[in-house]
Motif scaffolding. Structure first.
Motif, PDB file in Angstrom:
ATOM      1  N   VAL A 286     -16.278 -21.305-108.536  1.00  9.88           N
ATOM      2  CA  VAL A 286     -16.011 -21.481-107.110  1.00  9.88           C
ATOM      3  C   VAL A 286     -14.420 -21.572-107.063  1.00  9.88           C
ATOM      4  N   ASN A 287     -13.959 -20.402-106.101  1.00 15.35           N
ATOM      5  CA  ASN A 287     -12.394 -20.628-106.307  1.00 15.35           C
ATOM      6  C   ASN A 287     -11.714 -20.796-104.727  1.00 15.35           C
ATOM      7  N   LYS A 288     -12.842 -20.931-103.859  1.00 17.84           N
ATOM      8  CA  LYS A 288     -12.144 -21.331-102.507  1.00 17.84           C
ATOM      9  C   LYS A 288     -13.220 -22.351-101.752  1.00 17.84           C
ATOM     10  N   VAL A 289     -12.689 -23.072-100.950  1.00 15.91           N
ATOM     11  CA  VAL A 289     -13.538 -24.262-100.455  1.00 15.91           C
ATOM     12  C   VAL A 289     -13.109 -24.553 -99.024  1.00 15.91           C
ATOM     13  N   ASP A 290     -14.190 -25.040 -98.203  1.00 14.18           N
ATOM     14  CA  ASP A 290     -14.008 -24.987 -96.761  1.00 14.18           C
ATOM     15  C   ASP A 290     -13.702 -26.384 -96.376  1.00 14.18           C
ATOM     16  N   GLY A 291     -14.003 -27.447 -97.407  1.00 22.60           N
ATOM     17  CA  GLY A 291     -13.557 -28.726 -96.804  1.00 22.60           C
ATOM     18  C   GLY A 291     -13.753 -29.645 -98.061  1.00 22.60           C
ATOM     19  N   PHE A 292     -12.682 -30.445 -98.365  1.00 17.34           N
ATOM     20  CA  PHE A 292     -12.730 -31.453 -99.564  1.00 17.34           C
ATOM     21  C   PHE A 292     -12.807 -32.803 -98.611  1.00 17.34           C
ATOM     22  N   LEU A 293     -13.360 -33.678 -99.390  1.00 25.16           N
ATOM     23  CA  LEU A 293     -13.418 -35.208 -99.165  1.00 25.16           C
ATOM     24  C   LEU A 293     -13.302 -36.188-100.304  1.00 25.16           C
ATOM     25  N   ALA A 294     -12.201 -36.856-100.049  1.00 21.28           N
ATOM     26  CA  ALA A 294     -11.960 -38.044-100.832  1.00 21.28           C
ATOM     27  C   ALA A 294     -12.077 -39.436-100.188  1.00 21.28           C
TER      28      ALA A 294
ATOM     29  N   ASN B  50      -2.479 -37.973-107.519  1.00 21.09           N
ATOM     30  CA  ASN B  50      -1.171 -37.273-107.597  1.00 21.09           C
ATOM     31  C   ASN B  50      -1.714 -35.905-108.128  1.00 21.09           C
ATOM     32  N   ASP B  51      -2.728 -35.920-109.474  1.00 22.14           N
ATOM     33  CA  ASP B  51      -3.036 -34.718-109.811  1.00 22.14           C
ATOM     34  C   ASP B  51      -4.059 -34.029-109.065  1.00 22.14           C
ATOM     35  N   LEU B  52      -4.919 -34.703-108.409  1.00 17.92           N
ATOM     36  CA  LEU B  52      -5.887 -34.004-107.309  1.00 17.92           C
ATOM     37  C   LEU B  52      -5.089 -33.145-106.289  1.00 17.92           C
ATOM     38  N   LEU B  53      -3.979 -33.806-105.563  1.00 15.96           N
ATOM     39  CA  LEU B  53      -3.215 -33.447-104.596  1.00 15.96           C
ATOM     40  C   LEU B  53      -2.640 -31.950-104.986  1.00 15.96           C
ATOM     41  N   SER B  54      -1.908 -32.119-106.345  1.00 15.23           N
ATOM     42  CA  SER B  54      -1.287 -30.817-106.820  1.00 15.23           C
ATOM     43  C   SER B  54      -2.020 -29.666-106.888  1.00 15.23           C
ATOM     44  N   GLN B  55      -3.325 -29.658-106.794  1.00 21.64           N
ATOM     45  CA  GLN B  55      -4.125 -28.608-107.092  1.00 21.64           C
ATOM     46  C   GLN B  55      -5.134 -28.060-105.731  1.00 21.64           C
ATOM     47  N   VAL B  56      -5.000 -28.746-104.707  1.00 14.66           N
ATOM     48  CA  VAL B  56      -6.249 -28.488-103.495  1.00 14.66           C
ATOM     49  C   VAL B  56      -5.680 -27.530-102.634  1.00 14.66           C
ATOM     50  N   ALA B  57      -4.545 -27.615-102.283  1.00 18.04           N
ATOM     51  CA  ALA B  57      -3.745 -26.700-101.228  1.00 18.04           C
ATOM     52  C   ALA B  57      -4.300 -25.165-101.509  1.00 18.04           C
ATOM     53  N   PRO B  58      -3.899 -24.635-102.656  1.00 18.34           N
ATOM     54  CA  PRO B  58      -4.195 -23.154-102.753  1.00 18.34           C
ATOM     55  C   PRO B  58      -5.939 -22.896-102.768  1.00 18.34           C
ATOM     56  N   LEU B  59      -6.652 -23.976-103.152  1.00 15.15           N
ATOM     57  CA  LEU B  59      -7.949 -23.981-103.144  1.00 15.15           C
ATOM     58  C   LEU B  59      -8.791 -23.675-101.607  1.00 15.15           C
ATOM     59  N   LEU B  60      -8.089 -24.154-100.843  1.00 15.53           N
ATOM     60  CA  LEU B  60      -8.762 -23.852 -99.485  1.00 15.53           C
ATOM     61  C   LEU B  60      -8.791 -22.693 -98.558  1.00 15.53           C
ATOM     62  N   ASN B  61      -9.941 -22.377 -98.164  1.00 18.55           N
ATOM     63  CA  ASN B  61     -10.046 -21.288 -97.258  1.00 18.55           C
ATOM     64  C   ASN B  61      -9.111 -21.418 -95.938  1.00 18.55           C
ATOM     65  N   LYS B  62      -8.919 -20.377 -95.034  1.00 18.28           N
ATOM     66  CA  LYS B  62      -8.458 -20.365 -93.884  1.00 18.28           C
ATOM     67  C   LYS B  62      -9.167 -21.338 -93.126  1.00 18.28           C
ATOM     68  N   ASN B  63      -8.544 -22.398 -92.233  1.00 16.74           N
ATOM     69  CA  ASN B  63      -9.282 -23.370 -91.424  1.00 16.74           C
ATOM     70  C   ASN B  63      -9.953 -24.313 -92.266  1.00 16.74           C
ATOM     71  N   GLY B  64      -9.503 -24.312 -93.699  1.00 16.86           N
ATOM     72  CA  GLY B  64     -10.204 -25.453 -94.700  1.00 16.86           C
ATOM     73  C   GLY B  64      -9.596 -26.585 -94.316  1.00 16.86           C
TER      74      GLY B  64
END
Ligand SMILES: C[S@@+](CC[C@H](N)C(=O)[O-])C[C@H]1O[C@@H](n2cnc3c(N)ncnc32)[C@H](O)[C@@H]1O
Length: 301
Positions: free
Chosen positions: A91-99, A217-231
């Motif tokens: 998986v390299n793109k995601v539509d939504g993350f929840l924490a 902090n580690d999580l946040l440093s990774q998630v932006a590029p993993l989101l799809n458009k409108n993710g």
């Protein structure tokens, strides 16, 4: 008191995630699948990927999710390894993350997990039972300075230095009630009366045992590029330290988008953010919800 785990801000989370039936969603903090069940119900061709570092959360939630459909994958891992773990399953793109950060009610209520100051238990506080460090280790082996810093930096504990000094002078301290008793004996009666000091001290220790702020902090440093458009990235925080990390990160995204090569310019067309608080009704019914804040950011490009 055994409390049922009620998912916090459930309707608000589901509404803001705008779930697409064929989308890829990641619940970074599965817990007892309160949010995950509702996400999974809305997927047909989509996938739900769930993280938790607590094996008990994984096992119990599996039973619940299996009753809905099979479009989910459970990963027993700290969410700080999100890119690596998603990569392993292609998986390299995601539509939504929840924490939904912090501890779950079942973790707090289960005396043998040693999180609670209201039950007499061995101090443990590990979310991940494979973690070699527990609360007893910190209390009984860290230096006075290290303990003071943990108390102050993780939960703004008042009189952190005095407490750290007393802890070191009274070792060994192995149980929650021993620690409660010590706090009651050394702190001015006025401080104890105003607010139970155990609350902040236990919170600070729990954050240290589980390395919660560094993981975030580690999580946040990774998630932006993993989101799809409108993710969407939706994060529920429960105390000022974790909320400050999320707030700063969202602000940085607006000024400092990875696409723009670190130029400090406002890029408000790239990300849209909002903040949601629980309704009065929910705060009344669920104690955990009272301090909750949901921050959501949408990637617009
Ligand atoms: C507040 S509960 C989530 C509750 C869940 N949303 C529900 O409604 O059932 C947080 C869960 O996330 C897990 N957790 C916390 N920090 C984590 C981390 N860094 N990595 C993986 N799991 C984590 C905890 O073990 C706990 O089960």
């Amino acid at each position: 008191m055994i409390e049922k785990h009620i998912p916090v801000l459930l309707n608000e989370v589901i509404e803001t995630l705008e779930i697409k039936p064929d989308g890829i969603y990641v619940d970074l903090t599965l817990g007892r699948a309160g949010h995950s069940q509702e996400i999974l119900k809305r997927l047909d061709k989509g996938k739900l990927i769930c993280f938790d570092k607590d094996i008990e959360a994984i096992k119990e939630s599996n039973e619940k999710l299996a009753k809905i459909n099979s479009n989910y994958i459970l990963i027993k891992s700290d969410f700080r390894f999100v890119s690596e773990e998603l990569n392993k399953i292609g998986v390299n793109k995601v539509d939504g993350f929840l924490a939904d950060l912090g501890v779950s009610s079942p973790q707090l209520d289960d005396a043998k997990r040693g999180f609670s100051y209201s039950q007499n238990t061995e101090l443990d506080m590990r979310m991940d039972l494979d973690n070699p460090l527990n609360a007893k280790d910190i209390i009984n082996s860290y230096s006075e300075d290290q303990i003071a810093r943990i108390l102050y930096e993780n939960a703004d504990v008042k009189l952190a230095k005095l407490i750290a000094k007393a802890i070191v002078a009274n070792r060994p301290i192995n149980t929650s009630f021993e620690l409660n008793e010590l706090l009651k004996n050394i702190l001015p009666a006025k401080v104890v009366r105003e607010k139970n000091p155990s609350k902040a001290v236990f919170q600070a220790l729990r954050i240290a045992v589980n390395d919660e702020l560094n993981s975030l902090n580690d999580l946040l440093s990774q998630v932006a590029p993993l989101l799809n458009k409108n993710g969407k990235l939706a994060i529920i925080t429960f105390h000022s330290k974790e909320d400050a990390i999320v707030k700063n990160y969202f602000q940085k995204l607006n000024y400092h988008d990875p696409k723009l090569n670190k130029l400090p310019v406002q890029v408000d067309k790239q990300w849209k953010q909002k903040i949601i608080f629980p309704q009065e009704e929910e705060a009344k019914e669920n104690r955990r919800a009272r301090s909750a804040k949901l921050r959501v950011i949408t990637k617009l490009y």
